[in-house]
Design an enzyme around this catalytic site. Structure first.
Site, PDB file in Angstrom:
ATOM      1  CE  LYS A 181      13.783   3.680 -50.675  1.00 28.59           C
ATOM      2  NZ  LYS A 181      14.143   2.322 -51.119  1.00 28.59           N
ATOM      3  CD  GLN A 230      13.967   0.701 -54.576  1.00 27.92           C
ATOM      4  OE1 GLN A 230      14.496   1.551 -53.863  1.00 27.92           O
ATOM      5  NE2 GLN A 230      12.898   0.029 -54.189  1.00 27.92           N
ATOM      6  CG  ASP A 241      17.696  -0.980 -48.158  1.00 30.16           C
ATOM      7  OD1 ASP A 241      16.877  -0.224 -47.604  1.00 30.16           O
ATOM      8  OD2 ASP A 241      17.828  -1.071 -49.394  1.00 30.16           O
TER       9      ASP A 241
END
Ligand code: NDP
Length: 292
Positions: free
Chosen positions: A52, A96, A119
């Site tokens: 990412k 994460q 997200d």
């Protein structure tokens, strides 16, 4: 059978994003900034976050990677999230997953400012998705929709079977595939570990989306001739044939189904790169204030 090339489509999307960043720079706007928090030393998480961060650099975004030891307290993590929530120079924040067991993932997800939740895991953004309001659709389901769209795959009236009902993949993609949208209008069956006679159901799918996390679970006996298969699964297994010593397997046995399906996403190179591209797209949307 046609392979749905996630690498190719993700590169197209990233090029579009990079162009957009360049246009904004000419207008004296600062580049989008994505912050990522990584707790502990989970090998798979390390790989995903590194990918990412690298993708951010490639499209001209700024990125910040904030690392914490496995034993960080929930309080300290929440404090950092709050600090980023109020930082005007950061457009997107991802934490994460999975987090260590002593940290409540739901609490963490809900503590992220919805306007920076690129997200798309915050309940507000999930609710907006359900109501077709402008929002950040979580990156993996968004990537699947975009891939189907760019390959011009017709979904209306089709039977879509989703295997797996996680909050980040199975559940949201089942909602999206049933919506009255260009990519949608399917009749959807959502299956999970308690589903009886799964094979009977997957055999009826025109579109089969598989996200259960069990390597090569779906084989030829579980599919109908001509089905379009989206394989979301990523399982790392040891291999003496690769430089890294690892290889990635999907939830679908590619070799077993390849002669029988119409389309299939490979692993790696299918849904994975699309997920990263859509995360970047959500961050750009945030920087451009397109959602909030
Ligand atoms: P979860 O572990 O959160 O969920 C798995 C789901 O599969 C659950 O709903 C579970 O059912 C269901 N399931 C488990 N066993 C069976 C079975 N035998 N039959 C039917 N259903 C079953 O997984 P995620 O959604 O987070 O991830 C799934 C896979 O996708 C993983 O390999 C992950 O690494 C990968 N992934 C890939 C991404 C990408 O970018 N390509 C992004 C995110 C995930 P129940 O609810 O009853 O427990």
């Amino acid at each position: 059978m046609e392979v749905l090339d996630g690498n190719k489509v993700a590169t197209e999307i990233k090029n579009e994003i990079a162009e957009s960043v360049k246009r904004n720079l000419k207008l004296n706007k600062r580049p989008p900034h994505l912050a990522a928090i990584l707790v502990g030393k989970n090998g798979a998480s390390e790989t995903y976050v590194a990918a990412k961060v690298k993708a951010c650099e490639k499209v001209g975004f700024v990125s910040s990677l904030i690392r914490y030891e496995e034993n960080i307290s929930e309080e300290k993590l929440l404090k950092k999230i709050e600090e980023i929530n109020f930082d005007d120079k950061i457009d997107g924040l991802i934490v994460q997953l999975p987090l260590p067991k002593h940290i409540n993932e739901i609490k963490v997800t809900q503590s992220i400012n919805p306007s920076k939740d690129v997200d798309g895991f915050h309940p507000l953004n999930l609710g907006k998705m359900q109501l077709n309001l402008p929002t950040y659709i979580s990156a993996t389901p968004a990537g699947i929709i975009e891939l189907l769209k760019r390959y011009n795959i017709k979904t209306s009236g089709k039977h879509c079977v989703v295997v797996g009902r996680s909050n980040i993949v199975g559940l949201p993609i089942s909602i999206l595939m049933g919506k009255n949208n260009e990519i949608g209008n399917c009749t959807v069956t959502l299956t999970h570990s308690r589903t009886k006679n799964l094979k009977h159901i997957t055999n009826q799918a025109d579109i089969l989306i598989v996200a259960l996390g069990k390597a090569e679970f779906i084989d030829k006996s579980m599919i109908k001739e001509g089905v379009c298969i989206i394989d979301v699964g990523i399982t790392r297994v040891k291999s003496n044939k690769t430089k890294s010593g690892w290889k990635l397997l999907g939830d679908v046995n590619f070799n077993s189904v390849k002669e029988s399906c119409s389309y299939i996403t490979p692993v790696p190179g299918g849904v994975g790169p699309m997920t990263i591209a859509m995360l970047l797209q959500n961050t750009l949307k945030s920087a451009n204030k397109e959602v909030y």
